[in-house]
Design an enzyme around this catalytic site. Structure first.
Site, PDB file in Angstrom:
ATOM      1  N   HIS A  18     -25.167  29.178  25.741  1.00 54.93           N
ATOM      2  CA  HIS A  18     -24.195  29.610  24.726  1.00 54.93           C
ATOM      3  C   HIS A  18     -23.017  30.404  25.297  1.00 54.93           C
ATOM      4  O   HIS A  18     -22.792  31.551  24.948  1.00 54.93           O
ATOM      5  CB  HIS A  18     -24.892  30.432  23.618  1.00 54.93           C
ATOM      6  CG  HIS A  18     -26.050  29.729  23.003  1.00 54.93           C
ATOM      7  ND1 HIS A  18     -26.877  30.314  22.077  1.00 54.93           N
ATOM      8  CD2 HIS A  18     -26.523  28.466  23.170  1.00 54.93           C
ATOM      9  CE1 HIS A  18     -27.820  29.450  21.714  1.00 54.93           C
ATOM     10  NE2 HIS A  18     -27.623  28.329  22.370  1.00 54.93           N
ATOM     11  N   TYR A  32     -18.762  34.316   9.959  1.00 54.24           N
ATOM     12  CA  TYR A  32     -19.345  32.995   9.702  1.00 54.24           C
ATOM     13  C   TYR A  32     -20.875  33.017   9.658  1.00 54.24           C
ATOM     14  O   TYR A  32     -21.512  31.978   9.609  1.00 54.24           O
ATOM     15  CB  TYR A  32     -18.758  31.959  10.683  1.00 54.24           C
ATOM     16  CG  TYR A  32     -17.310  31.719  10.309  1.00 54.24           C
ATOM     17  CD1 TYR A  32     -16.312  32.635  10.688  1.00 54.24           C
ATOM     18  CD2 TYR A  32     -16.945  30.680   9.474  1.00 54.24           C
ATOM     19  CE1 TYR A  32     -14.999  32.484  10.264  1.00 54.24           C
ATOM     20  CE2 TYR A  32     -15.635  30.515   9.048  1.00 54.24           C
ATOM     21  CZ  TYR A  32     -14.676  31.420   9.442  1.00 54.24           C
ATOM     22  OH  TYR A  32     -13.380  31.270   8.998  1.00 54.24           O
TER      23      TYR A  32
END
Ligand code: HEC
Length: 469
Positions: free
Chosen positions: A244, A344
């Protein structure tokens, strides 16, 4: 006394059983609690098929959760609210969606047949430009038609349209580990005047851990020169995890935006004290713009947060919309419309579950957290997104091209008024797609990689006129 003992024992036992069920994979829970009636492959039996398109009840995720929770006793569907918690029920919905998608997957859509791919609006061939050893990550086209291509394992190549390539020497120290390495490459909006090339890569301060870094430099006599570091994390933000990192770069109105994944530290995606799990915004020379949303945060470059691993970002120049795709957990890949200062939601909310198939959370929405415009169950492993504007495929103009790794698909997302109307698989089963870009003449180029052979290919989609049908 005895009765109390027995009922206590029963409660303890049933709690034990349900705790066990709730920590198990959705597939295992399905097999034990549902398969007898709905069939091993969800094809139906005593209960209806869960993979066809016929639904007795509301077939939204919430509707399916409700029927599993409450049942329909008079019609033979037992309620599971006492046995399964909300998380486990949420993961069953993901399981049902995955199986339905498998059962209905039409392998002929987007398939190459006799060298040709026929889509709804256009037919095309794949033309191979070049092969590289290693895993490609990104590409950018230079004004003269040649390309810069990144290979994750610390290589930057200058590729000519005839397929010959030379390696650019003198790159910074890059830490290649797992999903990290040399990542995106992008050209300054006025590259012809300035010569600046932007790179993101994982940098290590101590060999054992790394973090996504943004630099710019110039390519002179085949060498990387005049490097400037525009963003790098604190040593505290480095992580030994090989996952990531993000990362992609785009430009809008003399600013640049770039993405960093959560680096495997998912809680930090919610914290403004950490740069991971964020979309960042800087000026073209790396300064913090005065109108960024969190000027007092430790990282004032933060533009939006609560992201898991955003690897794709693109701009619609007509509306100014910024679209990003991010890898979610299993069943939680997202397309987001990125707006200033918004959250988000990762990891507080997600539509996915753990890769092992065990539940993650029942929460798909919360106040103050944005919903994705699209989420994919099953996950495609979305790697890149591009807003297409070219003339070579006129029917795709004004829409989004989404590339994927695991699913090996290129997908067209048709937009209307910044909303996704429909999705079409344009290409499938041609290796994992790392990047999709548009050439200066409106051509579409893909960077493909094959982990099995540790090699990559750059291909162009060549439009083919087919006789009217
Ligand atoms: C004893 C048999 C039985 C078991 C066990 C069972 N179901 Fe059902 N299920 C049914 C029947 C029968 C229906 C249709 C109910 C009706 O007609 O109202 C149904 C309906 C459903 C529906 C709605 C389908 C539609 O078309 O709207 C879903 C979703 C569902 N079941 C999921 C599950 C899941 C998930 C499990 C396991 C946790 C499960 N069921 C276990 C018998 C069963």
């Amino acid at each position: 006394m005895n009765a109390l003992f027995i009922s206590t024992l029963l409660i303890v036992l049933s709690t034990l059983i349900s705790t066990q069920a709730n920590a198990r994979t959705a597939a295992g829970v399905y097999r034990d609690y549902c398969a007898d009636c709905h069939g091993r492959n969800l094809e139906g039996g005593l209960g209806p098929s869960l993979t066809d398109s016929v639904w007795l009840y509301d077939n939204t995720d919430q509707g399916i959760e409700k029927i599993i929770r409450d049942g329909s006793i008079e019609n033979g569907m037992p309620p599971f609210a006492a046995t399964l918690d909300d998380k486990a029920i949420r993961s069953l919905v993901i399981h049902i969606r995955e199986k339905a998608s498998q059962a209905n997957n039409d392998e002929s859509v987007g398939a190459v047949e006799q060298g040709l791919v026929q889509t709804k609006h256009h037919a095309f061939e794949l033309v191979e430009l070049a092969k590289f050893s290693g895993i490609t990550w990104a590409m950018a086209q230079l004004p003269d038609g040649s390309f810069l291509v990144t290979i994750r394992d610390k290589q930057l190549w200058h590729l000519q349209p005839d397929g010959s390539a030379t390696e650019i020497k003198g790159l910074p120290d890059i830490w290649q580990r797992g999903q990290g390495g040399l990542l995106d490459v992008a050209l300054h909006p006025e590259f012809e005047k300035t010569g600046w090339v932007y790179l993101t890569y994982s940098e290590s301060q101590d060999l054992f851990s790394g973090m996504t870094t943004l630099v710019r430099g110039k390519i002179e006599q085949g060498k990387w020169q005049q490097q400037q570091i525009l963003f790098s994390g604190d040593s505290d933000d480095s992580s030994s995890a090989g996952v990531h990192f993000g990362s992609r770069i785009i430009f809008k109105d003399n600013h640049l935006y770039f993405t960093i994944g959560d680096r495997g530290r998912k809680e930090q995606a919610q914290s403004l004290d950490h740069p991971n799990g964020k979309v960042h915004r800087l000026t073209l020379d790396g300064a913090t713009p005065a109108d960024n949303p969190y000027p007092d945060a430790k990282y004032p470059s933060i533009w939006s947060y609560g992201h898991r691993n955003p690897q794709g970002i693109t701009l619609n120049p007509a509306t100014g919309d910024i679209w990003s795709v991010e890898h979610g957990p299993r069943g939680g890949d997202e397309l987001n419309l990125i707006k200033k200062g918004l959250n988000y939601g990762w990891p507080e909310i997600t539509h996915g579950m753990n890769y092992s198939g065990t539940p993650m959370t029942a929460n798909t929405a919360k106040a103050g957290m944005e919903q994705p415009e699209v989420f994919w169950v099953p996950s495609l492993a979305v790697s890149a997104v591009h807003f297409y504007q070219g003339n070579q495929f006129p029917q795709w103009r004004g829409h989004l091209l989404v590339a994927s790794l695991r699913a090996e698909q290129l997908v067209l997302l048709e937009l209307k008024d910044s909303k996704v109307q429909s999705q079409e698989v344009l290409l499938r089963n041609q290796d994992r797609i790392r990047d999709v870009i548009e050439g200066r003449d409106g051509s579409i180029y893909l960077a493909l990689e094959d982990r099995g052979t540790n090699s990559s290919r750059i291909v162009r989609l060549e439009p083919v006129e087919t006789p009217a049908q």
